[in-house]
Design an enzyme around this catalytic site. Structure first.
Site, short mmCIF file in Angstrom:
data_model
loop_
_atom_site.label_atom_id
_atom_site.label_comp_id
_atom_site.label_asym_id
_atom_site.label_seq_id
_atom_site.Cartn_x
_atom_site.Cartn_y
_atom_site.Cartn_z
CB CYS A 169 -0.61 0.11 1.12
SG CYS A 169 -1.90 1.65 1.23
CB CYS A 172 -0.73 3.00 4.32
SG CYS A 172 -2.13 1.54 3.18
CG ASP A 173 2.92 1.04 4.55
OD1 ASP A 173 2.53 2.14 5.58
OD2 ASP A 173 3.04 0.31 4.22
#
Ligand code: NAP
Length: 349
Positions: A169, A172-173
């Site tokens: 992701c 997300c990261d």
């Protein structure tokens, strides 16, 4: 034990659309939206589904590009609005769209429990559903909308570096300091891979998009974006053989393997992002509902959301390995609520 008329499991576009329709039909739906845990974060199964892990959503009808800031401020409760990333002004983002859907379902009286359903008994009626915290609820009808999660290749080195440079992701990261101004790798050739690679160019010095063939599967508009982005380098006919790195540093590179020739090459990189498709979230349904050989829920009537158990309906990616779009998920969520409403009415519930 309380018996609900409709329990909805899952909180992507299918789950919230089902909740909006069920609430407006006065079925007082109860939604299990999923638990907020580290385990779910790593697996990509947090509440609000896959769309919550994406960036701009340009293909959801009704949301052309524009500044939605004022609208978002007015539509979503302050506590949730404060937790959201700033609005980009390019149109709606996945997380914004999901918060709007959740809010719309709440506005019509949907009740929400922030937990996973881990076990179901669909062999008795009312059905029984048990949450991770051990709560059991009864349900006259159930709508399963648990979606699908991103796949990993299953390499031991990939597992070893999860959370330390390996991710599925980018949204997300991607902004983590470890990835800033460093080369990064994306594996895959579909729309997700292109989207991840494009997003990562904001932070990375260079993004290698590694695909096992010599042609992207992504839609034309997305493929063109990747090809025209000077920070993205396409690496054709290769796949990930090993993630390289150390305990102290995390990921430092990858070893790639040729898919046409048995060649092997290494690339320096601080992160590896997998974008190689999805697996449906149906583990809790094993032995209870008919599933396909890829574990998607089998829909038993053409153009309906019925499953192998009367009174249990399925919507969204959990039963769809073909379209997998936010808008088709939302549409099938609406269908599932209407199917549940009619099924209950026929039985005078
Ligand atoms: P996808 O279209 O199934 O693509 C998966 C990619 O991973 C393919 O290129 C596949 O290669 C590759 N792959 C699969 N297994 C692999 C393996 N073991 N090793 C190496 N490569 C492997 O999945 P997706 O990109 O997640 O997209 C899913 C759906 O969501 C699609 O319908 C897509 O259109 C949609 N989506 C849309 C958007 C958007 O419109 N903005 C964004 C994201 C996703 P092959 O090509 O060789 O099969």
């Amino acid at each position: 034990m309380e018996v609900e008329k409709v329990v909805i499991v899952g909180s992507g576009p299918a789950g919230w659309s089902a909740a909006i329709y069920a609430a407006r039909a006065e079925l007082q739906p109860l939604v299990f939206e999923g638990a907020i845990t580290d385990e779910n974060r790593i697996a990509g199964t947090l509440p609000l589904g896959q769309l919550n892990l994406t960036t701009e959503v340009e293909n959801y009808a009704g949301f052309p590009a524009g500044n939605l800031e004022g609208y978002l401020d007015s539509a979503i409760t302050t506590s949730h609005r404060l937790n959201m990333a700033p609005h980009s002004k390019h149109g709606i983002s996945g997380p914004e769209l999901m918060e709007l859907m959740r809010q719309q379902a709440r506005n019509f009286g949907t009740r929400i429990i922030t937990d996973d359903i881990v076990r179901v008994d669909l062999k008795r009626h009312p059905f029984q559903l048990t949450s991770a915290r051990g709560e059991t609820v009864g349900a006259l009808s159930v709508i399963v909308a648990t979606g699908a999660r991103a796949n990993y290749l299953g390499l031991p080195s990939e597992e070893a570096f999860k959370n330390r440079g390996v991710s599925a992701c980018a949204v997300c990261d991607g902004a983590l300091p470890r990835f800033r101004h460093k080369p990064l790798i994306v594996i895959g050739g579909g729309d997700s891979a292109v989207e991840e690679a494009t997003y990562l160019t904001k932070y990375a010095s260079r993004v290698y998009l590694v695909h096992r063939r010599d042609k992207l599967r992504a839609s034309k508009i997305m493929a063109q974006r990747a090809e025209e982005n000077s920070k993205i380098e396409l690496v054709w006919n290769h796949t990930l053989a090993e993630v390289l790195g150390s305990d102290e540093q995390g990921v430092s590179g990858v070893r790639l393997q040729g898919t046409l020739k048995p060649d092997s090459k290494t690339l320096e990189a601080a992160g590896v992002f997998l974008a190689i498709g999805h697996t449906p979230n149906t583990a809790f349904l094993q032995g209870q509902l008919e599933l396909t050989n890829k574990n998607y829920i089998v829909l038993t009537r053409p153009n309906r959301t019925n499953t192998s158990v009367p009174g249990v309906f399925a919507a969204g990616d959990v039963a769809d390995d073909y379209y997998r779009q936010a808008i088709t998920s939302a549409g099938s969520g609406c269908m599932a609520a209407l199917d549940a409403e009619r099924w209950l009415a026929e039985r005078e519930h």
